[in-house]
Every structure is written in C-alpha cells, then in structure tokens.
Write an enzyme that holds these catalytic residues in place. Structure first.
Site, PDB file in Angstrom:
ATOM      1  N   LEU A  17      47.036  90.195 -42.462  1.00  0.00           N
ATOM      2  CA  LEU A  17      45.890  89.700 -43.223  1.00  0.00           C
ATOM      3  C   LEU A  17      45.062  88.694 -42.424  1.00  0.00           C
ATOM      4  CD1 LEU A  17      47.568  89.201 -46.718  1.00  0.00           C
ATOM      5  CD2 LEU A  17      46.409  91.226 -45.807  1.00  0.00           C
TER       6      LEU A  17
ATOM      7  N   HIS B 125      40.363  89.991 -45.524  1.00  0.00           N
ATOM      8  CA  HIS B 125      41.217  90.332 -46.668  1.00  0.00           C
ATOM      9  C   HIS B 125      41.212  89.193 -47.686  1.00  0.00           C
ATOM     10  CE1 HIS B 125      43.424  92.641 -43.366  1.00  0.00           C
ATOM     11  NE2 HIS B 125      43.147  93.597 -44.225  1.00  0.00           N
TER      12      HIS B 125
HETATM   13  P1  AMP Z   1      43.016  97.228 -44.317  1.00  0.00           P
HETATM   14  O1  AMP Z   1      44.174  96.300 -44.384  1.00  0.00           O
HETATM   15  O2  AMP Z   1      42.359  97.307 -42.974  1.00  0.00           O
HETATM   16  O3  AMP Z   1      43.313  98.577 -44.928  1.00  0.00           O
HETATM   17  O4  AMP Z   1      41.898  96.601 -45.249  1.00  0.00           O
HETATM   18  C1  AMP Z   1      42.162  96.300 -46.599  1.00  0.00           C
HETATM   19  C2  AMP Z   1      40.848  96.008 -47.273  1.00  0.00           C
HETATM   20  O5  AMP Z   1      40.214  94.889 -46.643  1.00  0.00           O
HETATM   21  C3  AMP Z   1      39.860  97.181 -47.169  1.00  0.00           C
HETATM   22  O6  AMP Z   1      39.170  97.308 -48.401  1.00  0.00           O
HETATM   23  C4  AMP Z   1      38.939  96.734 -46.056  1.00  0.00           C
HETATM   24  O7  AMP Z   1      37.649  97.293 -46.158  1.00  0.00           O
HETATM   25  C5  AMP Z   1      38.901  95.233 -46.282  1.00  0.00           C
HETATM   26  N1  AMP Z   1      38.493  94.541 -45.053  1.00  0.00           N
HETATM   27  C6  AMP Z   1      39.008  94.718 -43.812  1.00  0.00           C
HETATM   28  N2  AMP Z   1      38.338  93.945 -42.921  1.00  0.00           N
HETATM   29  C7  AMP Z   1      37.394  93.269 -43.618  1.00  0.00           C
HETATM   30  C8  AMP Z   1      36.380  92.327 -43.263  1.00  0.00           C
HETATM   31  N3  AMP Z   1      36.201  91.918 -42.013  1.00  0.00           N
HETATM   32  N4  AMP Z   1      35.586  91.848 -44.245  1.00  0.00           N
HETATM   33  C9  AMP Z   1      35.749  92.261 -45.528  1.00  0.00           C
HETATM   34  N5  AMP Z   1      36.690  93.151 -45.931  1.00  0.00           N
HETATM   35  C10 AMP Z   1      37.498  93.652 -44.987  1.00  0.00           C
END
Ligand code: AMP
Length: 281
Positions: free
Chosen positions: A33, A37
């Site tokens: 995270l 996140h």
């Molecule tokens: P992940 O752990 O990469 O599957 O991401 C989990 C959630 O966090 C997904 O909805 C991503 O789009 C969101 N997320 C990942 N990176 C970012 C970021 N830099 N800004 C905002 N949301 C993010």
C-alpha cells in the site's frame, strides 16, 4: 482493526453489519500500500459506517508469471499503515479461500472495451480482474466501492461488471495520487532502481505535454511528441493512445474530452498512467 483471512469470517461480519444497517464501503487492493491506496481508504472511511480493505495479489490477473512472482508483498507493513483508521476491517485471504473449487463463476462478456489498450497487451488480465472483483463484491456486498482512475480502463470495466451482475453498488472513481515530481504512485514503483525511478517520470511529463497541447497540433503529432519524451528517457512504450473516455477507441480528431493512456516498460517494470484532457473547442 480486525483482520480476516477466511470467507466465513468476513461473511459473519458482513451479516452482522447488515443486521445493524451499517453502510459498508469497500476498497479492493493487491497490497504494498501507498498513499494512492490510502486516499481511497480515507475517502471510504469518511463516506461509510464501516470499510473493508481487501489485500490479495490475484494470480488470475497476471499474464506473466515473472510479474506475479516479483509483485511486492508486505502484509505487516500494510496493516501498520491502516491501523490508525477507524471502523476498518481487512480481508487478506489466500488463493484457496479466494477461489474455492466449488464456487460458481460465470464470466461476463467484456466486449470491445476489454479488447483495447490493456486488454490488447495483457491477454486474460481483465478476465482475471472481473473474476476476483465478482467474488469480492458477492462476499462483501458493499454499498460503495472505491477504485482509482489511475487504472482508467479497469474502472470502466468494473462499472460494466456492476451492471452486468446486478450488484447495484455505488462505484466511486478516485483521482490519481502522484509523487512530487508527477510519477503516479504504484506498488510497482518499489521495483525501480534509482536510475529507473528518475527515467519513469518521463511518463507523467509526456502526459503533461498532451494536456498542454490539446486542440492545437494534429493529434498524431502530439502523440508522437509524447512518445518521444518517454523513449528518449530509455523506456519502451507498450502503447500511448489518445482515446474517447467512454468507448476507449482512438480519437482521430480532438474532442471535448479525451483521455491519453500510456503503458511503458521501465526495465522489467511495466507502468501505466493516464490523463483526462478537456478541450475548449
Ligand atoms: P492495486 O493494489 O494496484 O490493485 O490498486 C488498488 C486500487 O488502488 C485500484 O483501484 C487502483 O486504481 C488504486 N490506485 C493504485 N494506484 C493509485 C494512485 N496512484 N492513485 C489513486 N488510486 C490508485
């Protein structure tokens, strides 16, 4: 903060919340995270009575086993980051809890939107995303679910999934959180060497160029100039396209709203980013 690892635990907790008429928010993640996140989780905490954060590195959405193996996993650090937030529960299942052999799943047709951009370059990726999000939505039964606009196409597919399976969840798209130099935060950034980290910023620089030039030069010239920035920094572009924000099909002319989506390899690490651009036509 409670951490559940079995479906049964989260099922019992969810029934209790429903009996108490609590509004449940949900943030699915793959862990490692970062502030991106956390911004989703914080928003969810503000807008709901209770929030579930799932942490599960979903093997089904990785189309390359090396990428799956290298994906960072740091559950204790993740839990420490979330500890201060109120009314939060964590669901961190293993693979057999996430995908019990007897749990039925009927894939949904992804349609054209699933074949473009990430769909074209990562076969099977969105099928894997739909599978895991379907199971998580069915189990958690949240009122609201939070997804980052950083994964622009994923967000569009989640909205389709929500309709297709009739979950009736309020899907909230949240803005992309960036490092101070503009690089979009990503768990994959942890895998970049110091030098690669310096070069990776070329992605957000290229997107800034697009944003600053919409409606001016022909679209193909702007795309080429953006690609040049990334390639000159030594990255290998998977795609860089300017597309319609609803259909994700390539724009041949400037529109009132378009989104520039990019995926590029920085060494072994594949990074994605996008920017939504509005023209004053
Ligand atoms: P992940 O752990 O990469 O599957 O991401 C989990 C959630 O966090 C997904 O909805 C991503 O789009 C969101 N997320 C990942 N990176 C970012 C970021 N830099 N800004 C905002 N949301 C993010």
């Amino acid at each position: 903060m409670q951490t559940f690892v079995t479906r049964e635990e989260i099922f019992i907790w969810r029934e209790q919340q429903q009996a108490e008429q609590k509004q449940i928010g949900f943030v699915p993640t793959m862990g490692a995270l970062h502030q991106g996140h956390l911004s989703l989780v914080e928003q969810a905490c503000q807008e709901n009575d209770v929030v579930v954060v799932s942490i599960f590195v979903n093997p089904k959405q990785f189309n390359q086993s090396a990428d799956l193996q290298a994906y960072p996993r740091m559950l204790s650090a993740d839990l420490a980051l979330l500890e201060h937030l109120p009314n939060l529960v964590i669901f961190a299942p293993n693979e057999s809890e996430m995908y019990p052999a007897d749990l039925p799943f009927e894939p949904m047709p992804l349609g054209k939107i699933g074949q473009l951009l990430e769909g074209a370059h990562r076969p099977g990726h969105f099928e894997g995303v739909v599978h895991v999000v379907h199971h998580l939505f069915a189990l958690v039964q949240p009122h609201t679910a939070y997804f980052g606009q950083k994964d622009f196409q994923q967000l569009a597919i989640i909205r389709l999934l929500n309709q297709y399976y009739g979950f009736g969840i309020d899907i909230i798209g949240c803005e992309t959180i960036r490092e101070s130099d503009g690089l979009a935060m990503s768990s994959r950034n942890l895998r970049l060497t110091h030098e690669q980290r310096q070069s990776a910023v070329s992605i957000s620089k290229a997107l800034a160029l697009v944003k600053n030039n919409i409606g001016q030069d022909p679209i193909e010239n702007v795309k080429q100039a953006a690609r040049n920035i990334i390639e000159q920094a030594g990255l290998e572009i998977d795609y860089l396209e300017i597309v319609d924000p609803i259909t994700l099909e390539n724009c041949t002319e400037w529109q009132q709203i378009q989104v520039c989506c990019v995926a590029a390899f920085c060494g072994e690490v594949r990074l994605i980013d996008n920017v939504l651009c509005e023209s004053v036509l």
